[in-house]
Scaffold this motif. Structure first.
Motif: not given
Length: 570
Positions: A312, A318, A347, A351, A521-523, A525
């Motif tokens: 993440l 990812n 996505y 996430s 983090t990528l959350m 996105q």
């Protein structure tokens, strides 16, 4: 108003003009109806009532439903079940309760979870202090009297020194507008409010709108019995297998080391027994990474995304994990084009909350199941006969579509999710010392530790926004919040204090901390319900605390030990 203390009570003499101590003889006409009112009789509300009654507080629950259970009272759609293993999605506060309840499946289904909640309510005699079938509509804080007035939909009002919102993170359904829905001549059901008497779908033409967790579970459960099933998908979901089955051996093993399991879960990142990977996926050889993913896939469940610590945080890592899952989807779905439509690409994996499935992708190999990709063929309207999809022509006028089709059906199932985390709180008209809670949170929730919001004294929120809540095993997070709030109320009582409120500067710091951690983090996105993206007009902001259950617990314990640093006590 009495003077305030910022996070300290040592050497403080109670203000003689302050509202009376709950245990003191009240002045005539000034005593509140209750010490504490709790909103909601789900797992959070039940445990909170039990803890407060143990300590002699006059506490009462107000519950909108006709029975206990919360999420598992309302969500009775086909296939509804938990995505955390039963042995951990359960209370830990009483060893006898742990040992006497026999979970039949690895992942318990809704009927068993509801029966468990009912058993807890009966075992501890909680029903006598619950008002059922009553919905809270408004809360008004009286600063001079130091108490809340709680108004319900029956027109009645009750007063309490403290209010604890155990309203749940996923309890207010999202209700997207579909043109013509009221014209539909068939049956319409929402997964979030499924009829308690059940629905017979045998042989019927059924349309399901939505492919989140409730959609996946419904689709998997009804596909074998319906005549035709048409799934309307806007965004495909990453789903990992549950490998669900009988639970006797797992339960027997857990009972031998339950205290160890619970202690580990309380200090873990996710709040349940999930081995955390220590390697960086981006630096791991492909064959080694594949072996680790294979092991996690074979075990099943949400631990898949914990295989490597950078999934993440690093877009390259990812994508490796995402492609592994997409490859698994391709292996399950016979039609390559259909498999591609079912494979998420817009996505980062994990996430959004991943789904735990029990044969979802295999459903699409059945001849009676079809998929409509709403990115290619959006819903234009609903007619008396079914759902019309199509791409609007250049003029953008009705009747000028390049490709319009009506999908005839007898039943429409709306699996469209919830106004998550804040919806149940902002649905009430909550008025503190300044703007209403709805006004204050118009651009995103603002809390200190997810437990209180400045301007709303003596109002606590269990698993509120900016706590781990939905990123964790909810039972672990519920028990911690209930215990924390209970200790705080005991601290106030022991020191002759009657008021507790988040300090604005502490709240600002916590909101910034929550946002900063999420931004690493990528959350953010994903257009997820974590972000409020599923609710039109809702401010997009990442709402949970992503630092982990164990870290959060250390922070919360530290705040309490430091005489509730960051809270104003008076």
């Amino acid at each position: 108003m009495p003077d305030r203390l910022s996070g300290t009570t040592q050497g403080f003499a109670p203000d003689p003009d302050a509202a009376p101590h709950p245990d003191a003889a009240p002045h005539p006409g000034t005593a509140p109806d209750h010490d504490v009112l709790i909103i909601g009789a789900g797992f959070a509300g039940l445990y909170q009532l039990h803890r407060l009654r143990e300590l002699g507080h006059d506490a009462r629950i107000i519950e909108a439903g006709d029975d206990v259970g919360g999420t598992w009272y309302w969500n009775r759609y086909p296939g509804a079940r938990c995505d955390i293993e039963s042995v951990e999605y359960s209370y830990s506060f009483d060893p006898e309760l742990q040992d006497e309840w026999d979970w039949s499946e690895r992942y318990a289904a809704q009927p068993e979870l509801l029966a468990y909640a009912q058993h807890v309510a009966d075992r501890y005699g909680l029903r006598e202090d619950i008002t059922f079938g009553t919905r809270v509509e408004r809360l008004d804080w009286d600063d001079e009297a130091g108490r809340w007035t709680v108004t319900t939909d029956d027109g009645a009002s009750r007063t309490a020194r403290y209010v604890i919102a155990a309203t749940g993170c996923l309890s207010v359904p999202s209700r997207p507008e579909f043109e013509g829905l009221t014209d539909f001549a068939g049956e319409v059901y929402r997964t979030s409010r499924w009829p308690h008497e059940g629905v017979d779908l045998t042989g019927k033409r059924v349309a399901v709108i939505g492919t989140g967790s409730s959609g996946l579970q419904t689709i998997t459960a009804i596909a074998p019995v319906v005549g035709e099933l048409t799934v309307f998908q806007r965004t495909p979901s990453y789903a990992v297998p549950a490998h669900n089955g009988p639970n006797a051996q797992r339960l027997a093993d857990a009972r031998k080391r339950y205290s160890e399991i619970r202690e580990h879960s309380r200090m873990s990142r996710t709040g349940f027994g999930c081995p955390e990977g220590t390697l960086l996926l981006a630096d791991t050889p492909a064959e080694e990474a594949r072996r680790e993913f294979d092991t996690r896939w074979a075990d099943g469940g949400l631990c898949f995304s914990s295989a490597f610590k950078d999934i993440l945080r690093d877009a390259r890592a990812n994508e490796i994990a995402a492609e592994y899952v997409r490859d698994r989807i391709r292996a399950k779905v016979e039609d390559p084009q259909l498999a591609e439509k079912l494979s998420p690409r817009t996505y980062p994996i994990a996430s959004k909350r991943m789904c735990v499935d029990t044969g979802y992708f295999e459903v699409y190999n059945q001849p009676n199941v079809s998929l409509v990709d709403l990115n290619e063929q959006p819903i234009r309207r609903i007619t008396e006969r079914g759902i019309v999809t199509g791409v609007t022509g250049e003029a953008g006028k009705a009747g000028e579509a390049d490709d319009e089709r009506e999908h005839a059906c007898d039943v429409i199932v709306l699996a469209t999710g919830f106004d998550a985390m804040t919806g149940a709180l902002t649905a009430m008209d909550i008025r503190g010392t300044g703007p209403t809670l709805r006004e204050k949170w118009a651009h995103g929730p603002r809390t200190y530790l997810g437990l209180m919001s400045a301007g709303f004294p003596n109002l606590f929120t269990i698993t509120g926004p900016q706590s781990p809540s939905v990123l964790s095993n909810m039972m672990t997070s519920i028990e911690y919040h209930v215990d924390w709030i209970t200790r705080a109320l005991e601290h106030l009582r022991a020191h002759g204090l009657h008021r507790m409120e988040a300090a604005p500067e502490a709240e600002d710091n916590w909101v910034n901390t929550t946002n900063d951690l999420a931004a690493r983090t990528l959350m953010p996105q994903a257009a997820s319900w974590y972000m409020g993206a599923n609710i039109p007009g809702k401010q997009r902001v990442f709402m949970p605390f992503i630092g982990g259950v164990g870290t959060y617990r250390q922070i919360g314990d530290g705040v309490a030990t430091a005489h509730y640093h960051g809270f104003e006590l008076a």
